[in-house]
Design an enzyme around this catalytic site. Structure first.
Site, PDB file in Angstrom:
ATOM      1  N   ARG A  80       0.839  -1.197   0.000  1.00  0.00           N
ATOM      2  CA  ARG A  80       0.000   0.000   0.000  1.00  0.00           C
ATOM      3  C   ARG A  80       0.875   1.249   0.000  1.00  0.00           C
ATOM      4  O   ARG A  80       1.081   1.896  -1.016  1.00  0.00           O
ATOM      5  CB  ARG A  80      -0.951  -0.021   1.204  1.00  0.00           C
ATOM      6  CG  ARG A  80      -2.128   0.956   1.089  1.00  0.00           C
ATOM      7  CD  ARG A  80      -1.809   2.377   1.497  1.00  0.00           C
ATOM      8  NE  ARG A  80      -1.249   2.493   2.842  1.00  0.00           N
ATOM      9  CZ  ARG A  80      -0.789   3.641   3.344  1.00  0.00           C
ATOM     10  NH1 ARG A  80      -0.803   4.745   2.612  1.00  0.00           N
ATOM     11  NH2 ARG A  80      -0.271   3.672   4.565  1.00  0.00           N
ATOM     12  N   ASP A  81       1.471   1.583   1.123  1.00  0.00           N
ATOM     13  CA  ASP A  81       2.274   2.796   1.222  1.00  0.00           C
ATOM     14  C   ASP A  81       3.499   2.725   0.316  1.00  0.00           C
ATOM     15  O   ASP A  81       3.939   3.722  -0.253  1.00  0.00           O
ATOM     16  CB  ASP A  81       2.707   3.008   2.677  1.00  0.00           C
ATOM     17  CG  ASP A  81       3.164   4.424   2.965  1.00  0.00           C
ATOM     18  OD1 ASP A  81       3.361   5.194   2.012  1.00  0.00           O
ATOM     19  OD2 ASP A  81       3.324   4.769   4.134  1.00  0.00           O
ATOM     20  N   HIS A 117       4.339   4.635  12.690  1.00  0.00           N
ATOM     21  CA  HIS A 117       4.488   4.524  11.242  1.00  0.00           C
ATOM     22  C   HIS A 117       5.517   5.579  10.849  1.00  0.00           C
ATOM     23  O   HIS A 117       5.225   6.780  10.842  1.00  0.00           O
ATOM     24  CB  HIS A 117       3.141   4.790  10.555  1.00  0.00           C
ATOM     25  CG  HIS A 117       3.197   4.755   9.059  1.00  0.00           C
ATOM     26  ND1 HIS A 117       2.720   3.689   8.336  1.00  0.00           N
ATOM     27  CD2 HIS A 117       3.678   5.637   8.148  1.00  0.00           C
ATOM     28  CE1 HIS A 117       2.900   3.932   7.040  1.00  0.00           C
ATOM     29  NE2 HIS A 117       3.478   5.118   6.910  1.00  0.00           N
ATOM     30  N   HIS A 125       8.790   7.299   8.589  1.00  0.00           N
ATOM     31  CA  HIS A 125       9.471   7.492   7.314  1.00  0.00           C
ATOM     32  C   HIS A 125      10.910   7.907   7.594  1.00  0.00           C
ATOM     33  O   HIS A 125      11.243   8.351   8.695  1.00  0.00           O
ATOM     34  CB  HIS A 125       8.724   8.517   6.464  1.00  0.00           C
ATOM     35  CG  HIS A 125       7.433   7.991   5.927  1.00  0.00           C
ATOM     36  ND1 HIS A 125       7.203   7.791   4.583  1.00  0.00           N
ATOM     37  CD2 HIS A 125       6.287   7.606   6.554  1.00  0.00           C
ATOM     38  CE1 HIS A 125       5.989   7.301   4.408  1.00  0.00           C
ATOM     39  NE2 HIS A 125       5.405   7.184   5.593  1.00  0.00           N
ATOM     40  N   CYS A 137       3.762   9.456   0.976  1.00  0.00           N
ATOM     41  CA  CYS A 137       2.412   9.987   0.766  1.00  0.00           C
ATOM     42  C   CYS A 137       2.400  10.907  -0.454  1.00  0.00           C
ATOM     43  O   CYS A 137       3.146  11.883  -0.497  1.00  0.00           O
ATOM     44  CB  CYS A 137       1.947  10.749   2.001  1.00  0.00           C
ATOM     45  SG  CYS A 137       0.324  11.530   1.792  1.00  0.00           S
ATOM     46  N   ASN A 190       9.556   4.907   3.557  1.00  0.00           N
ATOM     47  CA  ASN A 190       9.335   4.394   4.915  1.00  0.00           C
ATOM     48  C   ASN A 190      10.639   3.827   5.477  1.00  0.00           C
ATOM     49  O   ASN A 190      11.607   3.617   4.748  1.00  0.00           O
ATOM     50  CB  ASN A 190       8.315   3.256   4.884  1.00  0.00           C
ATOM     51  CG  ASN A 190       6.941   3.692   4.426  1.00  0.00           C
ATOM     52  OD1 ASN A 190       6.053   3.922   5.225  1.00  0.00           O
ATOM     53  ND2 ASN A 190       6.751   3.801   3.119  1.00  0.00           N
TER      54      ASN A 190
END
Length: 305
Positions: free
Chosen positions: A16-17, A208, A210, A241, A250
């Site tokens: 996903r990310d 979460h 980065h 994002c 990430n």
């Protein structure tokens, strides 16, 4: 305060990310294959897509197909992201068992990411939560820009705690604090975690992170020292994002596992299998990856824990 956990749960977010910022759209069949390979490596929690507008994030247009292909026979938690009622309805129709709400803590990013201010975004989550609860779907949540916003600057820890209060009331079992643009430092992490815990001492927290400025693992270490035992990571360190200027990759799942295992903290993951999947991922996206371990292919890996 030092209260390191004995075991950490890692949610793999590369599907996903990791892929949402890639210029290439990875074929659905390849996403499904990579998901199975990640489960082979020992992952029990994965983000596999997002129920969002496909014209804004075309890389996530096949989330229904990916999820429905993976659900049968899978014991892993397969998370999909939801921002509103429409997303919740799509998740239920696809048979989702695990969903993550996403809300920004800052006004600027909320308007860029969700097309609404923080309060309106939280109201939308309340609507979505009602639908998901009625369908028996388990929910977690991520608070974006929990430390620094690309539009508004540093985020007040008290604001993050306030958003966490709303998300907890909506039924989120775990709330993940996101350093969306990778600009946090360990002091900010400790202060914000402490602020949320002061208001909700029984709430399970995750991070979460980065790695835009190379602080990702330092921030993870700060959270670990406070007993945080849930972390998102993306294999090879890819992702970011699309609605946060300056956001980069990430923290790498491979890098995080290496750190944890070297410090005697269990993850249940096999580093050698992760490394093999990382090589397959690089072929799928068509470029080298950015994690530290991906730069040193021959680096010896400590045994799985």
């Amino acid at each position: 305060m030092t209260d390191f956990p004995d075991r950490v749960t890692i949610t793999e977010v590369v599907l996903r990310d990791g892929l949402q910022l890639e210029p290439v759209i990875v074929p659905t069949a390849e996403k499904i294959r990579l998901a199975h390979r990640l489960i082979d490596a020992g992952l029990t929690s994965l983000e596999v897509g997002a129920f969002v507008n496909p014209t804004r994030v075309p890389q996530m247009a096949d989330t229904e197909e990916v999820l429905t292909a993976l659900l049968p026979g899978s014991a892993a938690m397969l998370h999909t992201l939801v921002f509103n009622r429409t997303g919740a309805e799509r998740a239920v129709a696809a048979g989702a068992r695990d969903v993550r709400f996403v809300v920004s803590a800052s006004e600027g990013h909320s308007k860029a990411n969700a097309g609404a201010g923080v309060e309106q975004a939280l109201d939308r989550i309340d609507e979505a939560a009602e639908i998901l609860a009625g369908a028996g779907v388990r929910t977690q949540a991520t608070i974006a820009t929990a430390f620094v916003c690309p539009f508004d600057g540093p985020t007040a820890p008290q604001q993050v705690a306030r958003v966490a209060t709303r998300l907890k009331a909506a039924g989120a079992a775990v709330i993940h604090l996101a350093d969306t643009i990778g600009n946090a430092n360990p002091s900010q992490v400790r202060e914000t975690v402490a602020s949320v815990r002061e208001r909700h001492p029984d709430l399970e927290l995750g991070l979460h992170l980065h790695d835009t400025y190379g602080m990702g693992l330092a921030n993870a270490w700060a959270a670990l020292s406070m007993g945080v035992a849930h972390f998102d990571a993306s294999l090879g360190g890819i992702g970011g994002c699309p609605f946060a200027p300056g956001a980069a990759g990430n923290i790498g799942t491979d890098d995080l596992v290496h750190l944890l295992h070297r410090e005697g903290i269990s993850t249940g993951l096999d580093p050698e299998t992760l490394a093999a999947v990382r090589d397959e991922l690089a072929i799928a996206v068509g470029h080298p990856l950015s994690s530290s371990l991906s730069q040193v292919p021959a680096a010896p890996a400590p045994p799985a824990r």
